[in-house]
Design a protein around this motif. Structure first.
Motif, PDB file in Angstrom:
ATOM      1  N   THR A   1      -3.004   6.691  -0.731  1.00 55.39           N
ATOM      2  CA  THR A   1      -3.107   7.845   0.167  1.00 55.39           C
ATOM      3  C   THR A   1      -4.485   8.026   0.783  1.00 55.39           C
ATOM      4  O   THR A   1      -4.615   8.737   1.776  1.00 55.39           O
ATOM      5  CB  THR A   1      -2.743   9.128  -0.589  1.00 55.39           C
ATOM      6  OG1 THR A   1      -3.605   9.275  -1.738  1.00 55.39           O
ATOM      7  CG2 THR A   1      -1.289   9.095  -1.069  1.00 55.39           C
TER       8      THR A   1
ATOM      9  N   ARG B   1      -1.544   5.024  -8.957  1.00 58.68           N
ATOM     10  CA  ARG B   1      -0.584   4.158  -8.268  1.00 58.68           C
ATOM     11  C   ARG B   1       0.323   3.442  -9.264  1.00 58.68           C
ATOM     12  O   ARG B   1       1.523   3.290  -9.039  1.00 58.68           O
ATOM     13  CB  ARG B   1      -1.343   3.150  -7.403  1.00 58.68           C
ATOM     14  CG  ARG B   1      -0.459   2.204  -6.624  1.00 58.68           C
ATOM     15  CD  ARG B   1      -1.272   1.473  -5.572  1.00 58.68           C
ATOM     16  NE  ARG B   1      -2.473   0.896  -6.130  1.00 58.68           N
ATOM     17  CZ  ARG B   1      -2.520  -0.286  -6.747  1.00 58.68           C
ATOM     18  NH1 ARG B   1      -1.423  -0.987  -6.905  1.00 58.68           N
ATOM     19  NH2 ARG B   1      -3.656  -0.756  -7.208  1.00 58.68           N
TER      20      ARG B   1
ATOM     21  N   LYS C   1       2.970   5.834 -10.438  1.00 58.53           N
ATOM     22  CA  LYS C   1       4.009   6.029  -9.433  1.00 58.53           C
ATOM     23  C   LYS C   1       4.951   4.833  -9.388  1.00 58.53           C
ATOM     24  O   LYS C   1       6.163   4.982  -9.236  1.00 58.53           O
ATOM     25  CB  LYS C   1       3.373   6.255  -8.061  1.00 58.53           C
ATOM     26  CG  LYS C   1       2.670   7.598  -7.907  1.00 58.53           C
ATOM     27  CD  LYS C   1       2.133   7.764  -6.493  1.00 58.53           C
ATOM     28  CE  LYS C   1       1.483   9.138  -6.321  1.00 58.53           C
ATOM     29  NZ  LYS C   1       0.944   9.323  -4.945  1.00 58.53           N
ATOM     30  N   ALA C   2       4.375   3.643  -9.521  1.00 55.22           N
ATOM     31  CA  ALA C   2       5.214   2.446  -9.519  1.00 55.22           C
ATOM     32  C   ALA C   2       6.118   2.407 -10.735  1.00 55.22           C
ATOM     33  O   ALA C   2       7.296   2.039 -10.647  1.00 55.22           O
ATOM     34  CB  ALA C   2       4.339   1.198  -9.467  1.00 55.22           C
TER      35      ALA C   2
ATOM     36  N   THR D   1       9.507   4.113 -10.685  1.00 54.90           N
ATOM     37  CA  THR D   1      10.618   3.518  -9.936  1.00 54.90           C
ATOM     38  C   THR D   1      11.404   2.497 -10.759  1.00 54.90           C
ATOM     39  O   THR D   1      12.276   1.819 -10.210  1.00 54.90           O
ATOM     40  CB  THR D   1      10.087   2.829  -8.664  1.00 54.90           C
ATOM     41  OG1 THR D   1       9.248   1.723  -9.027  1.00 54.90           O
ATOM     42  CG2 THR D   1       9.295   3.799  -7.808  1.00 54.90           C
TER      43      THR D   1
ATOM     44  N   THR E   1       0.822  -1.223   0.000  1.00 52.98           N
ATOM     45  CA  THR E   1       0.000   0.000   0.000  1.00 52.98           C
ATOM     46  C   THR E   1       0.852   1.269   0.000  1.00 52.98           C
ATOM     47  O   THR E   1       0.346   2.348   0.306  1.00 52.98           O
ATOM     48  CB  THR E   1      -0.912   0.010   1.242  1.00 52.98           C
ATOM     49  OG1 THR E   1      -0.099  -0.056   2.432  1.00 52.98           O
ATOM     50  CG2 THR E   1      -1.869  -1.170   1.224  1.00 52.98           C
ATOM     51  N   ARG E   2       2.122   1.170  -0.387  1.00 53.66           N
ATOM     52  CA  ARG E   2       3.027   2.307  -0.231  1.00 53.66           C
ATOM     53  C   ARG E   2       2.656   3.500  -1.102  1.00 53.66           C
ATOM     54  O   ARG E   2       3.055   4.635  -0.795  1.00 53.66           O
ATOM     55  CB  ARG E   2       4.468   1.873  -0.525  1.00 53.66           C
ATOM     56  CG  ARG E   2       4.712   1.360  -1.929  1.00 53.66           C
ATOM     57  CD  ARG E   2       6.113   0.754  -2.040  1.00 53.66           C
ATOM     58  NE  ARG E   2       6.422   0.252  -3.373  1.00 53.66           N
ATOM     59  CZ  ARG E   2       6.023  -0.925  -3.843  1.00 53.66           C
ATOM     60  NH1 ARG E   2       5.269  -1.712  -3.081  1.00 53.66           N
ATOM     61  NH2 ARG E   2       6.350  -1.332  -5.061  1.00 53.66           N
ATOM     62  N   TYR E   3       1.901   3.298  -2.186  1.00 49.01           N
ATOM     63  CA  TYR E   3       1.532   4.415  -3.056  1.00 49.01           C
ATOM     64  C   TYR E   3       0.093   4.872  -2.846  1.00 49.01           C
ATOM     65  O   TYR E   3      -0.399   5.730  -3.580  1.00 49.01           O
ATOM     66  CB  TYR E   3       1.732   4.022  -4.526  1.00 49.01           C
ATOM     67  CG  TYR E   3       3.167   3.689  -4.869  1.00 49.01           C
ATOM     68  CD1 TYR E   3       4.172   4.631  -4.693  1.00 49.01           C
ATOM     69  CD2 TYR E   3       3.513   2.438  -5.356  1.00 49.01           C
ATOM     70  CE1 TYR E   3       5.493   4.332  -4.997  1.00 49.01           C
ATOM     71  CE2 TYR E   3       4.834   2.128  -5.670  1.00 49.01           C
ATOM     72  CZ  TYR E   3       5.814   3.078  -5.481  1.00 49.01           C
ATOM     73  OH  TYR E   3       7.116   2.776  -5.779  1.00 49.01           O
TER      74      TYR E   3
END
Length: 456
Positions: A120, A162, A165-166, A169, A116-118
């Motif tokens: 909010t 999400r 955002k992934a 990386t 769940t790091r991305y």
């Protein structure tokens, strides 16, 4: 619980069920201790960086290093633990309580935080936590990760954001794994990875057919293994060239890249098999000689014969550029204890101009650790010409910086052996002596010739 467990002699337990009970209690205790450690890490992070919006990234890096030293962890591992601790405190209190009660493990918490790091949205996060906790008590951490993928797909309305955002990386990275080998990793969007792998696999199958396939493998040709063919095909696709017919041509022995092979002269000449290094990683002496055999450029490094630290990097000009090369080759890995990044910048332990530019005051640091030190979150004391010293953190933890020898210290030569004279009345029967069977014992002791010393 810990006091009670320590009083139990597990070797004296003969009933397997009782040992399982013991393991269950020990696991719950381990979870309880993990919850205490994470709570302390979260509290330290809030104290060291009370407002993340105004604190610099260097302050955060310094806090990570403090936690790393206190927990015997790497800075990267400490960073992940701090993030996990803050998430459990601020976002997932139910998982935090379950961990403290020993109902789940720290691995279950890591699976939830990573998945769940991305995200909010607090309501969505609370929904996912409640649904995941019901399963976490009975699933393994790996099974929980798969269940979390389903929950996130079902409840997350920002899946597109999400995913973007992934994708940001994506990266390529490498890691030495010993025996002269290294690992190359790629993270990218799944369709791209699938397409890349399909191309590698097709090239690998063609190469395996050229090498004789399964028959050649059974005959002992290990280069015909599927994995080896895929790896060689990837190297050819990246480093090879195409001939006039469009076929990929690749000669691994002619690959032009800079590698650092370090060995002593005796090992290079095959007179002994001493320690050798390939880009800082220990490798067998024979492999080092094979790599050195195709080298086009050589550099002489002079090392201290006692402890192995670098004395000279093959230049007699004492200029700042030469000093920088010397220092960065003496300290190939960042001087900060626990950091595994390559040194990129030359640092003055005592800042210039108060501190001089010499081998004693200068050392190699990675960019991040250099900035942490420059920002005042750490200092270096007792800096020495061999690269050793003491790393002192902002909160006064003192960690010794060992010298990084270019090669293993050479073992001292064994003392010469001396033939002791025979006691009175004892006949020496060795050939070439005088006595009844060989003659009287020679009065002059004989010594073996000392071994040759290396040219440095």
């Amino acid at each position: 619980d810990l006091i009670l467990l320590e009083q139990v002699d597990v070797e004296a337990i003969t009933e397997p069920a009782e040992l399982i009970d013991y393991l269950s209690v020990a696991t719950r205790l381990e979870a309880r201790l993990a919850s205490l450690r994470l709570a302390a890490e979260a509290a330290f992070a809030n104290t060291a960086c009370p407002d993340p919006r105004v604190s610099s990234s260097y302050a955060e890096a310094a806090a990570e290093q403090e936690v790393a030293y206190a927990t015997r962890n790497s800075a990267c591992g400490a960073s992940k633990e701090i993030g996990r601790a803050l998430a459990l405190k601020e976002i997932f209190p139910a998982f935090r309580a379950a961990l403290a009660a020993g109902e789940i493990t720290e691995r279950h918490c890591a699976a939830l935080v990573d998945a769940t790091r991305y995200m909010t949205d607090p309501e969505v996060l609370a929904t996912i936590e409640a649904a995941a906790l019901q399963k976490a008590r009975t699933l393994t951490a790996s099974e929980l990760r798969k269940h979390l993928d389903k929950l996130i797909a079902r409840h997350d309305p920002d899946a597109t954001v999400r995913a973007h955002k992934a994708a940001a990386t994506r990266d390529v990275y490498r890691q030495p794994i010993g025996d002269g080998m290294a690992f190359l990793g790629v993270t990218h969007q799944a369709p791209v990875i699938d397409a890349v792998f399909d191309a590698i696999e097709a090239a690998g199958k063609a190469l395996r057919a050229q090498r004789g396939g399964a028959d050649a493998l059974r005959a002992g040709n290990e280069d015909a293994a599927s994995g080896a063919c895929r790896a060689d095909a990837l190297a050819a696709l990246v480093l090879g060239t195409r001939d006039e017919e469009g076929a990929v041509v690749y000669d691994a022995s002619r690959t032009q890249t800079e590698v650092h092979v370090v060995m002593d002269l005796d090992t290079l000449r095959g007179e002994r098999d001493g320690l050798a290094l390939l880009n800082g990683t220990p490798i067998p002496a024979q492999i080092a000689r094979e790599v050195a055999g195709v080298a086009e450029h050589w550099r002489r490094l002079v090392v201290d014969p006692v402890d192995g630290h670098l004395l000279d990097y093959g230049t007699r000009q004492y200029l700042p550029a030469a000093l920088r090369e010397h220092v960065l080759h003496r300290d190939p890995i960042c001087r900060r204890p626990g950091c595994t990044r390559r040194a990129q910048e030359m640092d003055h332990a005592l800042p210039f101009p108060e501190g001089s530019s010499d081998t004693a005051n200068c050392g190699g640091l990675c960019s991040r650790c250099h900035q942490v030190k420059t920002a005042g979150h750490a200092t270096i004391e007792d800096s020495a010409p061999d690269g050793s010293g003491t790393w002192v953190t902002r909160w006064r933890q003192r960690i010794r910086i060992p010298a990084q020898p270019a090669l293993e210290p050479r073992r001292p030569d064994p003392p010469p052996t001396v033939d002791a004279p025979a006691p009175p009345g004892v006949v020496d029967a060795r050939p070439g002596t005088d006595g009844e069977e060989g003659g009287a014992t020679s009065s002059a002791p004989r010594t073996t010739d000392p071994p040759e010393r290396p040219p440095f």
